[in-house]
Design a protein around this motif. Structure first.
Motif, short mmCIF file in Angstrom:
data_model
loop_
_atom_site.label_atom_id
_atom_site.label_comp_id
_atom_site.label_asym_id
_atom_site.label_seq_id
_atom_site.Cartn_x
_atom_site.Cartn_y
_atom_site.Cartn_z
N GLN A 1 -73.33 -57.75 -59.74
CA GLN A 1 -74.46 -57.38 -58.90
C GLN A 1 -74.97 -58.56 -58.08
OE1 GLN A 1 -76.29 -54.90 -62.44
NE2 GLN A 1 -77.44 -54.45 -60.57
N GLY A 2 -75.67 -58.23 -57.00
CA GLY A 2 -76.22 -59.24 -56.11
C GLY A 2 -76.12 -58.86 -54.65
N ALA A 3 -75.30 -57.82 -54.34
CA ALA A 3 -75.09 -57.43 -52.95
C ALA A 3 -76.35 -56.88 -52.29
CB ALA A 3 -73.96 -56.39 -52.87
N VAL B 1 -70.92 -58.15 -49.60
CA VAL B 1 -71.32 -59.56 -49.58
C VAL B 1 -72.29 -59.78 -50.73
CG1 VAL B 1 -72.55 -61.35 -48.31
CG2 VAL B 1 -71.02 -59.81 -47.09
N ASN B 2 -72.02 -60.79 -51.55
CA ASN B 2 -72.86 -61.07 -52.71
C ASN B 2 -73.34 -62.52 -52.64
OD1 ASN B 2 -73.94 -61.60 -55.29
ND2 ASN B 2 -72.56 -60.14 -56.27
N PRO B 3 -74.57 -62.74 -52.14
CA PRO B 3 -75.07 -64.11 -51.97
C PRO B 3 -75.14 -64.91 -53.26
CG PRO B 3 -76.41 -62.55 -50.74
CD PRO B 3 -75.51 -61.74 -51.61
N VAL B 4 -75.24 -64.24 -54.40
CA VAL B 4 -75.32 -64.94 -55.68
C VAL B 4 -74.09 -65.82 -55.90
CG1 VAL B 4 -75.42 -64.64 -58.19
CG2 VAL B 4 -76.76 -63.13 -56.69
N VAL C 1 -78.78 -52.48 -51.32
CA VAL C 1 -78.52 -51.67 -52.51
C VAL C 1 -77.24 -52.17 -53.19
CG1 VAL C 1 -78.02 -49.33 -53.34
CG2 VAL C 1 -79.56 -49.66 -51.38
N ASP C 2 -77.27 -52.29 -54.52
CA ASP C 2 -76.04 -52.51 -55.27
C ASP C 2 -76.03 -51.73 -56.57
OD1 ASP C 2 -77.79 -54.01 -56.79
OD2 ASP C 2 -76.84 -55.94 -56.40
N GLU C 3 -76.78 -50.63 -56.60
CA GLU C 3 -76.76 -49.74 -57.76
C GLU C 3 -75.35 -49.20 -57.99
OE1 GLU C 3 -77.67 -47.15 -60.95
OE2 GLU C 3 -78.59 -49.00 -60.19
N GLY C 4 -74.63 -48.92 -56.89
CA GLY C 4 -73.26 -48.43 -57.02
C GLY C 4 -72.33 -49.47 -57.61
N VAL C 5 -72.57 -50.75 -57.30
CA VAL C 5 -71.79 -51.83 -57.89
C VAL C 5 -72.06 -51.90 -59.39
CG1 VAL C 5 -71.41 -54.33 -57.91
CG2 VAL C 5 -71.77 -53.14 -55.74
#
Length: 306
Positions: free
Chosen positions: A55-57, A282-285, A44-48
């Motif tokens: 975004q990307g987490a 952690v954001n793989p992007v 989930v990264d809606e909070g980000v």
């Protein structure tokens, strides 16, 4: 077996085992035994997004699993149950947080130890709520290793985000938190004021050096001694961008996973009161050579071997 859980096969005897050989994919909480490590992915990264971050987490949990898979098993009684990923449908963050909280409470009531792979730091409120649901009469302590307080008041029309978790927790009663790695240039005076108002204790990033460990240990122990159970959350943007480039808000002056940090980190992990651990942001992007995912995986693995 999920293809994510793969690694080097040196043999089937216990002395050769790596995590991928011991993890069990599961969906029945009745099968949890005391002291099992129980894993959920918070994809989930809606909070980000709500917090105006990168975004990307949401893609991080499987990447962290991949980097966990090949670690050797050190403790002969090690057991890891993987309950898969929780996702956020149609931007309904609050529903997703309550789903994780419900599942975490089941884990804890069975005597398991909760591990959550984020995802954005909106996981904090969900994970804490799981502990509070399981143990409503107990005093829960939170150790937040993070550059940010994440105690921002939700904006009207936006709602909860990755930056509001500790404000939300504080609205439910006394908050017992220690924030380690706080950066002065990452928090407004309002956020420091909010921390002081709710009596959130903190240790600045500048204080994290080897000679200062006795003082840091004391402050950690003060929290541990004052609560019944402990939840540890690690926001990966606390680390320097050179070792954790793949985050929502990278930090040129972040801390390093050096000897001083690992000493204080393991000091927390050794507490018998620790019931829950997560890694977030952690954001793989934006990651480079999976450095951030690997570091997050390593920090989780430290709990498995301490």
């Amino acid at each position: 077996m999920n293809t994510i859980w793969q690694g080097r096969l040196d043999g089937e005897e216990l002395l050769y085992h790596r995590i991928f050989q011991r993890v069990k994919e599961e969906n029945n909480y009745d099968f949890i035994s005391t002291k099992d490590f129980v894993l959920h992915g918070f994809a989930v990264d809606e909070g980000v997004r709500r917090n105006k971050g990168r975004q990307g987490a949401k893609d991080a949990p499987d990447m962290i699993r991949k980097n966990m898979a090949n670690f050797p098993v050190i403790r002969p009684d090690f057991s890891l149950l993987d309950f898969g990923n929780i996702t956020c449908e149609n931007g309904m963050l609050e529903d997703t947080q309550y789903e994780l909280a419900k599942n975490v409470s089941k884990v804890l009531l069975k005597g398991g130890r909760s591990v959550v792979l984020g995802g954005g730091h909106e996981v904090t409120y969900a994970h804490y709520l799981g502990l509070k649901t399981a143990f409503p009469e107990q005093k829960i302590g939170i150790i937040n290793i993070d550059a940010h307080f994440d105690n921002r008041q939700p904006e009207d029309g936006v709602g909860a985000s990755s930056g509001t978790g500790f404000w939300q927790i504080a609205q439910e009663g006394d908050i017992n938190s220690l924030h380690i790695g706080i950066q002065r240039n990452s928090n407004t005076l309002k956020l420091f004021d909010t921390a002081h108002h709710y009596k959130m204790k903190y240790i600045l990033a500048d204080e994290l050096f080897f000679e200062n460990l006795p003082s840091i240990y004391q402050r950690i122990d003060d929290l541990l001694d004052s609560v019944d159970y402990v939840y540890l959350t690690v926001c990966m943007d606390v680390f320097n961008a050179s070792i954790a480039p793949g985050v929502s808000a990278s930090a040129y002056n972040g801390i390093f996973a050096d000897a001083a940090f690992m000493h204080l980190y393991r000091h927390i992990l050794k507490s018998e009161k620790l019931l829950a651990l997560d890694v977030a942001e952690v954001n793989p992007v934006y990651d480079i050579q999976e450095r951030t995912a690997r570091l997050a995986a390593t920090l989780v693995n430290e709990w498995f071997i301490v």
